[in-house]
Motif scaffolding. Structure first.
Motif, PDB file in Angstrom:
ATOM      1  N   PHE A 203       0.821  -1.200   0.000  1.00  0.00           N
ATOM      2  CA  PHE A 203       0.000   0.000   0.000  1.00  0.00           C
ATOM      3  C   PHE A 203       0.865   1.263   0.000  1.00  0.00           C
ATOM      4  N   GLY A 204       1.946   1.221  -0.782  1.00  0.00           N
ATOM      5  CA  GLY A 204       2.813   2.382  -0.924  1.00  0.00           C
ATOM      6  C   GLY A 204       3.847   2.550   0.166  1.00  0.00           C
ATOM      7  N   LEU A 205       3.821   1.696   1.181  1.00  0.00           N
ATOM      8  CA  LEU A 205       4.770   1.783   2.279  1.00  0.00           C
ATOM      9  C   LEU A 205       5.837   0.701   2.150  1.00  0.00           C
ATOM     10  N   PHE A 206       7.024   0.974   2.711  1.00  0.00           N
ATOM     11  CA  PHE A 206       8.073  -0.032   2.785  1.00  0.00           C
ATOM     12  C   PHE A 206       7.966  -0.721   4.145  1.00  0.00           C
ATOM     13  N   VAL A 207       7.815  -2.048   4.117  1.00  0.00           N
ATOM     14  CA  VAL A 207       7.578  -2.813   5.330  1.00  0.00           C
ATOM     15  C   VAL A 207       8.718  -3.802   5.536  1.00  0.00           C
ATOM     16  N   GLU A 208       9.397  -3.691   6.667  1.00  0.00           N
ATOM     17  CA  GLU A 208      10.461  -4.636   7.026  1.00  0.00           C
ATOM     18  C   GLU A 208       9.832  -5.953   7.471  1.00  0.00           C
ATOM     19  N   ALA A 209      10.362  -7.074   6.957  1.00  0.00           N
ATOM     20  CA  ALA A 209       9.750  -8.367   7.250  1.00  0.00           C
ATOM     21  C   ALA A 209      10.819  -9.454   7.239  1.00  0.00           C
ATOM     22  N   THR A 210      10.393 -10.684   7.533  1.00  0.00           N
ATOM     23  CA  THR A 210      11.293 -11.841   7.607  1.00  0.00           C
ATOM     24  C   THR A 210      10.829 -12.922   6.648  1.00  0.00           C
ATOM     25  N   LYS A 211      11.763 -13.477   5.893  1.00  0.00           N
ATOM     26  CA  LYS A 211      11.444 -14.485   4.890  1.00  0.00           C
ATOM     27  C   LYS A 211      12.390 -15.662   5.038  1.00  0.00           C
ATOM     28  N   GLY A 212      11.879 -16.895   4.801  1.00  0.00           N
ATOM     29  CA  GLY A 212      12.748 -18.065   4.833  1.00  0.00           C
ATOM     30  C   GLY A 212      12.119 -19.243   5.532  1.00  0.00           C
ATOM     31  N   SER A 213      12.952 -20.111   6.085  1.00  0.00           N
ATOM     32  CA  SER A 213      12.492 -21.331   6.755  1.00  0.00           C
ATOM     33  C   SER A 213      12.788 -21.242   8.246  1.00  0.00           C
ATOM     34  N   PHE A 214      11.947 -21.899   9.042  1.00  0.00           N
ATOM     35  CA  PHE A 214      12.055 -21.784  10.490  1.00  0.00           C
ATOM     36  C   PHE A 214      11.306 -22.932  11.163  1.00  0.00           C
ATOM     37  N   ILE A 215      11.550 -23.094  12.443  1.00  0.00           N
ATOM     38  CA  ILE A 215      10.823 -24.051  13.274  1.00  0.00           C
ATOM     39  C   ILE A 215       9.913 -23.265  14.207  1.00  0.00           C
ATOM     40  N   LEU A 216       8.686 -23.713  14.317  1.00  0.00           N
ATOM     41  CA  LEU A 216       7.727 -23.088  15.226  1.00  0.00           C
ATOM     42  C   LEU A 216       7.346 -24.112  16.281  1.00  0.00           C
ATOM     43  N   ARG A 217       7.446 -23.713  17.545  1.00  0.00           N
ATOM     44  CA  ARG A 217       7.101 -24.597  18.654  1.00  0.00           C
ATOM     45  C   ARG A 217       5.867 -24.067  19.377  1.00  0.00           C
ATOM     46  N   GLY A 218       4.977 -24.981  19.730  1.00  0.00           N
ATOM     47  CA  GLY A 218       3.769 -24.601  20.441  1.00  0.00           C
ATOM     48  C   GLY A 218       2.787 -25.751  20.456  1.00  0.00           C
ATOM     49  N   ASP A 219       1.637 -25.527  21.064  1.00  0.00           N
ATOM     50  CA  ASP A 219       0.593 -26.539  21.086  1.00  0.00           C
ATOM     51  C   ASP A 219       0.152 -26.852  19.654  1.00  0.00           C
ATOM     52  N   PRO A 220      -0.051 -28.128  19.300  1.00  0.00           N
ATOM     53  CA  PRO A 220      -0.460 -28.477  17.929  1.00  0.00           C
ATOM     54  C   PRO A 220      -1.725 -27.757  17.463  1.00  0.00           C
ATOM     55  N   MET A 221      -2.672 -27.531  18.380  1.00  0.00           N
ATOM     56  CA  MET A 221      -3.892 -26.808  17.997  1.00  0.00           C
ATOM     57  C   MET A 221      -3.552 -25.402  17.517  1.00  0.00           C
ATOM     58  N   LEU A 222      -2.631 -24.747  18.220  1.00  0.00           N
ATOM     59  CA  LEU A 222      -2.225 -23.399  17.854  1.00  0.00           C
ATOM     60  C   LEU A 222      -1.442 -23.409  16.541  1.00  0.00           C
ATOM     61  N   LEU A 223      -0.548 -24.368  16.382  1.00  0.00           N
ATOM     62  CA  LEU A 223       0.246 -24.447  15.150  1.00  0.00           C
ATOM     63  C   LEU A 223      -0.634 -24.676  13.928  1.00  0.00           C
ATOM     64  N   ASN A 224      -1.651 -25.500  14.076  1.00  0.00           N
ATOM     65  CA  ASN A 224      -2.583 -25.726  12.961  1.00  0.00           C
ATOM     66  C   ASN A 224      -3.347 -24.454  12.610  1.00  0.00           C
ATOM     67  N   LEU A 225      -3.765 -23.708  13.640  1.00  0.00           N
ATOM     68  CA  LEU A 225      -4.480 -22.460  13.395  1.00  0.00           C
ATOM     69  C   LEU A 225      -3.573 -21.450  12.689  1.00  0.00           C
ATOM     70  N   ILE A 226      -2.343 -21.308  13.172  1.00  0.00           N
ATOM     71  CA  ILE A 226      -1.412 -20.351  12.568  1.00  0.00           C
ATOM     72  C   ILE A 226      -1.143 -20.702  11.113  1.00  0.00           C
ATOM     73  N   LYS A 227      -1.041 -21.989  10.822  1.00  0.00           N
ATOM     74  CA  LYS A 227      -0.822 -22.393   9.430  1.00  0.00           C
ATOM     75  C   LYS A 227      -1.975 -21.940   8.542  1.00  0.00           C
ATOM     76  N   ARG A 228      -3.192 -21.875   9.118  1.00  0.00           N
ATOM     77  CA  ARG A 228      -4.368 -21.485   8.327  1.00  0.00           C
ATOM     78  C   ARG A 228      -4.525 -19.967   8.220  1.00  0.00           C
ATOM     79  N   ILE A 229      -4.242 -19.237   9.302  1.00  0.00           N
ATOM     80  CA  ILE A 229      -4.547 -17.799   9.298  1.00  0.00           C
ATOM     81  C   ILE A 229      -3.317 -16.915   9.121  1.00  0.00           C
ATOM     82  N   GLY A 230      -2.126 -17.517   9.157  1.00  0.00           N
ATOM     83  CA  GLY A 230      -0.907 -16.744   8.977  1.00  0.00           C
ATOM     84  C   GLY A 230      -0.216 -16.412  10.280  1.00  0.00           C
ATOM     85  N   LEU A 231       1.068 -16.110  10.182  1.00  0.00           N
ATOM     86  CA  LEU A 231       1.912 -15.827  11.350  1.00  0.00           C
ATOM     87  C   LEU A 231       2.282 -14.356  11.382  1.00  0.00           C
TER      88      LEU A 231
END
Length: 244
Positions: A203-231
């Motif tokens: 939207f016309g702005l420069f946004v600093e972000a992170t890209k690549g591969s990583f490990i995410l630790r947490g409750d499986p219910m939460l990890l499944n939700l994050i996979k669906r709605i984004g991190l």
């Protein structure tokens, strides 16, 4: 629910290009479809300060060429829109909105292009059953410290990155998910495998972000939700889409 949607562009010639900052055009189409399927949900999401618990990304084929301000689509003039949302009524409304868009001809995309939604495919998802999962980004992860400051991962800021990530996720989930579910976020942990800082246009702005591969630790219910709605945050604007 995860969808793969093939987009076919038409600029009137064989050298179709779209802006590097394409999120506003994609989001405009998503909003157009939703407003024609469920006015109440559209109003809730876009006329109120409601967290956007969905995410999307674009996949460009190998023939695409990335310039400073534009993306040349190359032969075929196509790309794939990946869209993901948590299962439930909202998922059905979004799916129906994409079906509605598929039924339209030559939708306006930007000042020079029209687009057709050609094929909508429901992607089968694997269920996470452990407290640790390997992911990679389909669109960069945005972490927001405040209204003006974005935070990308560095070795020297791992603790504050994880703390801010948990704050961002709680802010998105609060009001829609239970207190016991929100407590799961307290144990969420991001560990990089191979990541880098990127600066994206949005939207016309420069946004600093992170890209690549990583490990995410947490409750499986939460990890499944994050996979669906984004991190992270700004997922409804095309950031934070991940896959395992």
């Amino acid at each position: 629910m995860r969808l793969s949607i093939e987009l076919k562009f038409n600029s009137g010639n064989n050298h179709t290009t779209i802006a590097m900052d394409y999120s506003p055009a994609i989001l405009s189409l998503i909003k157009l479809g939703l407003s024609n399927i469920n006015t109440q949900l559209f109003e809730e999401l876009y006329n109120k300060n409601t967290p956007k618990n969905f995410t999307f990304s674009l996949f460009f084929k190998d023939s695409a060429s990335f310039k400073k301000e534009r993306i040349e689509l190359g032969e075929g003039q196509k790309c794939i829109l990946n869209f993901s949302v948590d299962d439930g009524p909202m998922a059905i409304y979004f799916y129906n909105s994409f079906v509605w868009l598929k039924q339209q001809d030559n939708l306006h995309f930007d000042g020079t292009n029209t687009v057709i939604f050609e094929k909508i495919e429901l992607i089968k998802e694997t269920i996470i059953t452990t407290n640790e999962e390997y992911f990679r980004t389909l669109s960069p992860i945005v972490i927001r410290q405040n209204q003006k400051t974005f935070l990308s991962y560095r070795e020297d800021n791992a603790e504050i990155f994880n703390e801010t990530l948990r704050i961002n996720m709680k802010s998105r989930l609060r009001g829609e998910y239970s207190k016991s579910f929100l407590k799961m976020v307290d144990a969420l942990e991001f560990e990089p495998v191979k990541v880098k800082k990127v600066v994206s246009r949005n939207f016309g702005l420069f946004v600093e972000a992170t890209k690549g591969s990583f490990i995410l630790r947490g409750d499986p219910m939460l990890l499944n939700l994050i996979k669906r709605i984004g991190l992270g945050t700004k997922c409804g604007s095309g950031f934070g889409m991940i896959t395992n």
